[in-house]
Design an enzyme around this catalytic site. Sequence first.
Site: not given
Length: 289
Positions: A31, A38, A148, A150, A177, A186-188
Amino acid sequence: MASSVYELENLLERRAAWSRLGLTVGLVPTMGALHAGHLSLIGKAKAVADRVVVSIYINPKQFAPGEDQESYPRDAENDCAQALAAGADLVWLCPPDSIYPKDWATSVIPSGVGLGLESNHRPHFFTGVATVVARLFALLKPQFAVFGEKDFQQLKVVEQLNRDLCFGVTIIAAPLVRGVDCLALSSRNRNLSSEQRERALAVPRSLQVACSAYAEGERSTQVLCQLGRSVLSDSGIAVDYFELVKSSDLQPAPRELSGDDTDLRLMVAALCGTVRLIDNCALDTPPCP
Ligand code: AMP
């Protein structure tokens, strides 16, 4: 030549050219707001596939009204540069109508491993994930796709959907990771204030505390989970769940553990302010050094 595309036709042309040359394709669905987690998936894809496509699509079907779809971080230009530098051959920047046509009327609704944990708190979520992954697989027809650990439950859902719908994609699991401070990337995390980021370290710490108690001989699942939950609530973090499950099918762990518990995984989801964080680890493999 490595590049990015917006149009589905361009993507499919490139895909067809690769097929004519007999080249295999690996897909890394994301995303966006890419980070080293990533990029590790791109590395895994490159190790097995001749060509790697990274898709970037904030899938509206996996957000409920009121969730963070609007505030989800976006960074397309930087994402392309990072993905291509990591070895992607093509970044597919998916506009919404390139994924779902206007008359789209199909959903993929996973049960089994898609029940419990995340779906108790985000009941729409795995239907959104499974639907978009099915669509991406059907459009691109990759031989490989990397997901992932994750998002451990998501990985299980994708494996199931790939089997059930006979996509024949080889699903590759990539390890979670973490940053140097042990927080799962995390992108968040970009939406955490510096104070929240400090507090968020309680998430990996909650896993660490439960793993350490297990290593020291605690064998009650309830006690292990309560230890983890207490770490979170003591740091002012609201717990959605902190559970011990079997890695293979995500069913609850036995109430009393045997000491030979190689298949067990701690799963946590928690809210730091409005930012929802998820994390997990094997019970016998603490997350932090
Ligand atoms: P997202 O962009 O968050 O939807 O994630 C896209 C893919 O990257 C999913 O397969 C995730 O599991 C994976 N991913 C996200 N964060 C990490 C991480 N910290 N380590 C490994 N994989 C990750």
